[in-house]
Design a protein around this motif. Structure first.
Motif, mmCIF file in Angstrom:
data_model
loop_
_atom_site.group_PDB
_atom_site.id
_atom_site.type_symbol
_atom_site.label_atom_id
_atom_site.label_comp_id
_atom_site.label_asym_id
_atom_site.label_seq_id
_atom_site.Cartn_x
_atom_site.Cartn_y
_atom_site.Cartn_z
ATOM 1 N N CYS A 59 -12.255 -25.797 24.098
ATOM 2 C CA CYS A 59 -12.948 -25.904 22.818
ATOM 3 C C CYS A 59 -13.800 -27.165 22.830
ATOM 4 C CB CYS A 59 -11.942 -25.945 21.665
ATOM 5 S SG CYS A 59 -12.716 -25.897 20.033
ATOM 6 N N SER A 351 -7.148 -22.886 22.429
ATOM 7 C CA SER A 351 -7.524 -23.956 23.362
ATOM 8 C C SER A 351 -6.579 -23.997 24.551
ATOM 9 C CB SER A 351 -7.499 -25.307 22.649
ATOM 10 O OG SER A 351 -8.482 -25.383 21.643
ATOM 11 N N THR A 354 -4.650 -29.304 23.736
ATOM 12 C CA THR A 354 -5.252 -30.103 22.670
ATOM 13 C C THR A 354 -4.655 -31.500 22.689
ATOM 14 O OG1 THR A 354 -3.616 -29.415 21.013
ATOM 15 C CG2 THR A 354 -5.658 -28.112 21.168
ATOM 16 N N ASN A 644 -11.004 -29.826 22.245
ATOM 17 C CA ASN A 644 -9.743 -30.130 22.944
ATOM 18 C C ASN A 644 -9.389 -31.607 22.922
ATOM 19 O OD1 ASN A 644 -9.886 -27.428 23.728
ATOM 20 N ND2 ASN A 644 -9.308 -27.846 25.844
#
Length: 846
Positions: A59, A351, A354, A644
């Motif tokens: 992400c 994701s 993260t 992320n």
């Protein structure tokens, strides 16, 4: 690929088949002739072909953050990285970028767009597209055009003047078409001046294709085609998704009635084949397995991108950057412990990993030998937080849950109307799958050969709380369903459930309940049972097996939580208060009702500031929020949705590992009532299905300046740990074709290396039509070492002097004198000069 040869092999029925997609993420395949192209959602990541149980993806920062970077190189590199992600997932066409003008901060998808300003919007979009397409992946610029609100988005008519349409809403598309030539474009859901854009020959045929000379493929937004002959005649090539609703047999009938002719079909098919040629040339295999990328190099780039989209808005006491000598750090706030990587809707994805702000700050603290203590302080959720990290499959050490499907009710009392699950044995399910999450949108990822759309579902897991006490649980479903805790009914959504906004408006309201006396570390049975029969009967616009969203959180006293946070702040050397919004509040499918921070956030901020005036406030939102405490806050950072590496990016800026250089791409107003679209947005100012764009060309900073309204933070504003000095403005003479250049010197007057975004505005005090006080016409981002000076040049064209004359239906740069204004923001103008255009220039097209 020879398009003519492929075209010659296709029969008319096969050509008609190609005019609509196959399922959600592919075009139709014609065996041995035409392979299926794979598409995937963007703009801040590549989800792949599944919402449910999809392959994880990286992400990237949200578009409003990327726009705020004012960094064309960063945008290009994000595009290149997204192309790599596409290649890993076998994706030929990324459904991005979104370049709709941010008309109001209330727009649900505002975080998906780059800016309120068309020049910045289009310039960043072009860089993003060039990066993506340089690696063979097609961009899909969207949503064409004036798709600026979610309220009644399928039917609303954006009533906009020709001049505003051209200067504000079409302009970013025009810039991107000129500077990057995207291979695909997506039309919007809405109407413009009464006609759905997907069937508007003037917009997509005359302006886009003929006037601008664009040659790419045009697809609909998903379920965004409302006609057959009209959309094909207008130039809409591809209906998405499949199976077709408005084409197929309807096209055959239109051919019989001669509303369409084979030549109309041929035009559309050729554009699809041209996109297919790009897909083939990319080298990305057709129907490839989906994978993901996770390398040290990618992690570092995601971290760099997260930091470079963060804006320093206040640093009055020079608290930032934080010292390595601090020994106790208080991390407070509802956005600290969870990594809110993205807004909601089609931009959201699973994701690969993260990093939350608390985790990022914790890593720094460990390196400098500081102690970190955390307090939530206040809740900011609309829905209760997902329970993903608390669940475990029955009889296994694996995280997640088991989801089982039946085509017929597996027992007489499957939904247990008496509130107690009996010990009855359920029949053998038709199909089952494990899942890691408590948010399951079952529009894909289900074996359609075994499971009917009208089905019965059981979701079962073990829940282990990490804190003792009373817990709140909340659930919404697409269908009818119940939630059972240790076999007892605690949420009833099977008895006439009220419809809500979840699952793109297909789900129920979120119903919440309290379960008392839970013990930390003890495992409890959680089970959800739903029936999708009523859901199917309600008429989903796409294939879907229903949906489940389950959330929970330990209940706490709001006032007591604020007191605890304030006490912690008072006892700590450094305080970092992380607040803001999340994908509950900013999402596709609905607009925000106001720009307020949720829950008790504002009282929390005030209490923490009283306890420790040196508190660093980090706000995380995709678009502006109101800040009633702003005058008391000496330090403020705007973090947007950072992807992320959100947490590490924030930590890098707070401790000065990265010198902030972004500037807000959106005006931050003091009040919602000050925003240009306030009288006519969403359900306000409606007129029989129309939304009136009363503000005309005065969008964003243009409106605040013409009304002489003070803002909280003006467009283009952002601070640095460096200081900069502007001098020696020089302008060249304006050539007969309207080209000229602006040059000036920027000096870093500090002892800290940094980057500065210099902005060039043009003012036209002599115009024959009303114009904004000034308009952004160019910008440059320059890196400077301590005490270093650089002379920079910005080249401009006739476009910088022009406006759209709706009387003559053309662009006009009128002869006369113009002011050139150079500054650090739209309000901080530091240099002025004058240029003169000797003769009026008029033109159409690019």
């Amino acid at each position: 690929m020879d398009i003519d040869q492929v075209f010659a092999k296709l029969s008319l029925p096969q050509k008609i088949k190609l005019l609509a997609g196959s399922g959600w993420w592919h075009t139709e395949e014609i065996p041995d002739i035409v392979p299926a192209i794979r598409l995937s959602d963007g703009p801040n990541g590549v989800r792949g072909t599944r919402f449910f149980n999809g392959v994880p993806a990286s992400c990237f920062p949200s578009s409003s953050g990327l726009g705020s970077s004012f960094d064309v190189e960063l945008a290009s590199n994000v595009g290149k990285a997204l192309a790599d992600e596409c290649r890993a997932k076998g994706v030929h066409v990324l459904l991005a970028p979104t370049v709709n003008t941010q008309r109001s901060p209330l727009g649900g998808r505002g975080f998906e767009s780059f800016s309120e300003d068309p020049i910045l919007n289009g310039t960043i979009a072009a860089a993003y597209i060039n990066g993506l397409q340089s690696k063979g992946v097609s961009a899909t610029i969207k949503h064409f055009v004036a798709n600026d609100q979610e309220f009644e988005r399928f039917s609303i008519s954006s009533e906009v003047s020709e001049r505003a349409l051209r200067e504000i809403y079409l302009k970013p598309f025009q810039i991107a078409v000129r500077d990057s030539k995207p291979w695909a474009l997506m039309t919007c859901y809405n109407r413009v001046n009464g006609l759905h854009v997907s069937e508007d020959k003037r917009l997509i045929g005359d302006i886009l294709r003929k006037e601008w000379g664009w040659e790419g493929m045009i697809m609909s937004d998903w379920i965004g085609v409302y006609s057959t002959a009209e959309s094909i005649k207008a130039g809409l090539d591809l209906e998405m998704p499949g199976p077709t609703v408005m084409r197929g047999k309807a096209v055959e009938r239109s051919l019989i009635s001669q509303k369409l002719f084979p030549s109309d079909i041929d035009e559309r098919v050729r554009k699809i084949l041209e996109l297919l040629k790009h897909a083939e040339e990319s080298g990305i295999p057709f129907n490839a397995p989906e994978e993901y990328i996770d390398t040290p190099e990618l992690r570092q780039f995601l971290r760099t991108a997260a930091a470079d989209t963060i804006v320093l808005l206040k640093n009055d006491k020079k608290v930032l950057p934080l010292s390595d000598k601090v020994k106790s750090i208080a991390v407070i706030g509802p956005n600290a412990k969870v990594a809110w990587t993205s807004g909601g809707g089609s931009a959201r994805l699973l994701s690969t990993y993260t990093v939350s702000p608390l985790e990022g700050i914790g890593k720094v603290a460990k390196n400098i030998g500081a102690e970190v203590k955390y307090a939530v302080g206040a809740a900011s959720h609309s829905y209760l937080p997902l329970l993903d990290s608390y669940i475990q499959q029955h009889g296994s050490e694996s995280p997640g849950a088991l989801v089982e499907f039946w085509n017929e009710a597996p027992s007489e009392d499957f939904l247990a109307p008496d509130g107690q699950l009996s010990a009855n044995k359920l029949s053998q399910c038709a199909w089952s799958t494990p899942t890691l999450g408590t948010n399951c949108f079952l529009m894909d990822g289900v074996d359609a050969t075994k499971v009917n759309i009208d089905c019965f579902i059981r979701y079962s897991t073990k829940f282990t709380p990490d804190e003792s006490g009373d817990w709140e649980f909340g659930m919404n479903v697409a269908g009818r369903g119940n939630l059972y805790f240790d076999n007892k009914l605690i949420v009833d959504l099977s008895t006439d459930p009220e419809q809500g906004e979840s699952f793109f408006g297909l789900g129920t309201v979120d119903k919440q309940t309290l379960v008392t006396g839970l013990e930390a570390g003890r495992a409890y049975d959680l089970e959800i049972r739903i029936s999708t029969s009523d859901f199917a009967a309600r008429g989903s616009p796409f294939t879907c097996w229903g949906g489940i969203r389950l959330g929970g959180v330990r209940k706490f006293d709001g006032e007591k939580a604020i007191e605890e946070a304030a006490k912690l702040a008072k006892e700590s050397d450094a305080v970092i208060l992380v607040i803001g919004l999340n994908h509950d509040w900013e999402s596709e499918g609905f607009d925000r009702k106001n720009i307020d921070l949720p829950g008790l956030t504002n009282p929390l901020v005030s209490a923490v500031l009283r306890a420790n005036p040196n508190t660093v406030i980090v706000n995380q939102s995709g678009t502006p929020v109101a800040m009633p405490w702003i005058n008391e806050a000496p330090t403020l950072v705007q973090a947007f949705y950072g992807g992320n590496e959100l947490g590490n990016g924030i930590a890098d800026v707070l401790w000065g590992k990265v010198n902030p250089s972004a500037k807000v791409s959106l005006t931050f107003p003091k009040r919602l009532e000050d925003t240009p679209a306030f009288p006519s947005f969403g359900d306000k100012g409606q007129e029989l299905g129309k939304i009136l764009y009363n503000e005309g060309i005065f969008v964003g900073y243009r409106s605040y300046e013409i009304r002489n309204l003070e803002t909280m933070f003006p467009f283009g504003f952002g601070l640095s740990y460096s200081t900069f000095e502007y001098s020696d403005l020089q302008t060249s003479a304006v050539a007969a074709d309207g080209t000229f250049s602006v040059a000036f010197t920027i000096k870093n007057t500090s002892n800290v290396a940094g980057r500065e975004v210099a902005q060039v505005y043009i003012s036209d005090p002599q115009a024959s039509l009303p114009r904004p006080i000034k308009e952004l016409r160019g910008f440059t981002k320059v890196a400077l070492q301590a005490d270093e000076s650089k002379t920079v040049k910005v080249d401009l064209t006739r476009e910088a002097l022009s406006f759209y004359d709706h009387r003559q239906m053309c662009w006009v740069a009128e002869k006369g004198k113009f002011e050139v204004l150079v500054g650090a923001s739209s309000q901080d103008i530091l240099l002025k000069a004058e240029v003169e255009l000797a003769g009026t220039i008029t033109w159409t097209g690019l």
